[in-house]
Design an enzyme around this catalytic site. Sequence first.
Site, PDB file in Angstrom:
ATOM      1  CE1 TYR A   1      -3.045  -3.017   0.257  1.00  0.00           C
ATOM      2  CE2 TYR A   1      -3.443  -2.522   2.553  1.00  0.00           C
ATOM      3  CZ  TYR A   1      -3.686  -3.301   1.447  1.00  0.00           C
ATOM      4  OH  TYR A   1      -4.562  -4.355   1.539  1.00  0.00           O
TER       5      TYR A   1
ATOM      6  CG  HIS B   1      -1.160  -8.626  -0.031  1.00  0.00           C
ATOM      7  ND1 HIS B   1      -0.747  -7.318   0.055  1.00  0.00           N
ATOM      8  CD2 HIS B   1      -2.484  -8.552  -0.261  1.00  0.00           C
ATOM      9  CE1 HIS B   1      -1.769  -6.503  -0.118  1.00  0.00           C
ATOM     10  NE2 HIS B   1      -2.846  -7.229  -0.319  1.00  0.00           N
TER      11      HIS B   1
ATOM     12  CG  LEU C   1     -18.631  -0.604   3.217  1.00  0.00           C
ATOM     13  CD1 LEU C   1     -18.333   0.810   3.680  1.00  0.00           C
ATOM     14  CD2 LEU C   1     -19.971  -1.080   3.749  1.00  0.00           C
TER      15      LEU C   1
END
Length: 329
Positions: A54, A127, A208
């Site tokens: 990130y 990951h 979401l």
Amino acid sequence: MQQRSLRDLQVSAIGLGCMGMSAFYGTADQDEGVETIRRARELGIDFLDTAQMYGPLTNESLVGEAIRGHRDQYVLATKFNFRMDDAVPGDMSTVGRQDGSAEHVRASVEGSLQRLGTDHIDLYYQHRVDPNVPIEETVGALAELVAEGKIGHIGLSEAGAETLRRGNAVHPITAVQSEYSLWSRDVEAEVLPTCRELGIGFVAYSPLGRGFLAGRFSSPEELDKDDYRRNSPRFTDEHLQANLRLAAKVKEIAEKKGVTPAQLALAWVLAQGDHIVPIPGTKRRSYLEQNAAAVDIVLTPEELSAIDAELPEVSGERYDEAGMRAVNR
């Protein structure tokens, strides 16, 4: 804030995904990101999720700054995967190949510990599963880090059911992290049943729908030019109209319940099992506070059945072709 168990790791029932504070989702505001993480602690949200890639590298540093002086009040989760030997912070083009080797596991954890400003990581994930390195080697190296006290628990992200079984046979896997939401339910076929069988916790990222189910945007044109979602298959012309109907149905059901669409989506994930912890990402305190309130929303069996019956099918894959080859592996 309620607590839940990922195997033997206690965390807040809702976590905080920190990725968007540094990468992939357009313009970032580091100061607001830091304050959002600190506000999470005040709300009882102690479970933070970050990763080396990130930024790259910059998100771990941001998290490290935010928790300074309060490390023991947070449960830190981060991830390794790609080689960072030549990585320049903030420049994704400098990230190297993925590598699940024992050597890379050991090298990666040292960088994460330094950037996070801590001597231990509570939950350390691979990951993505490296198809060129046996999972037994990767988990074996992670098990050595557990024995040394550098990490507390082992996690795998986007791992398939057979990989989970093989890895868990080497050392108990505490949690699997995969995408799971009202419009991403592929893990229900094999991954979630395997987690239940083996006692593995499940961490749901993008609960979401990358903000789409929450009504944060209705077209990729509303997003920053460098926002990853502008090129996501589900937001292309081919699929967007169908998915807008899905988001509209989520909004309609939420209004009947008297909650926001985001809160409905989170309450649905929470209702799928006590071993499941959603980690909605946000870079703003206002959205964090709305998300935290979802923990108190109870969906009845009748409401859950209605959601299943009324929600249209999602259109399009989660990722492009290359991305899909790396999930459930």
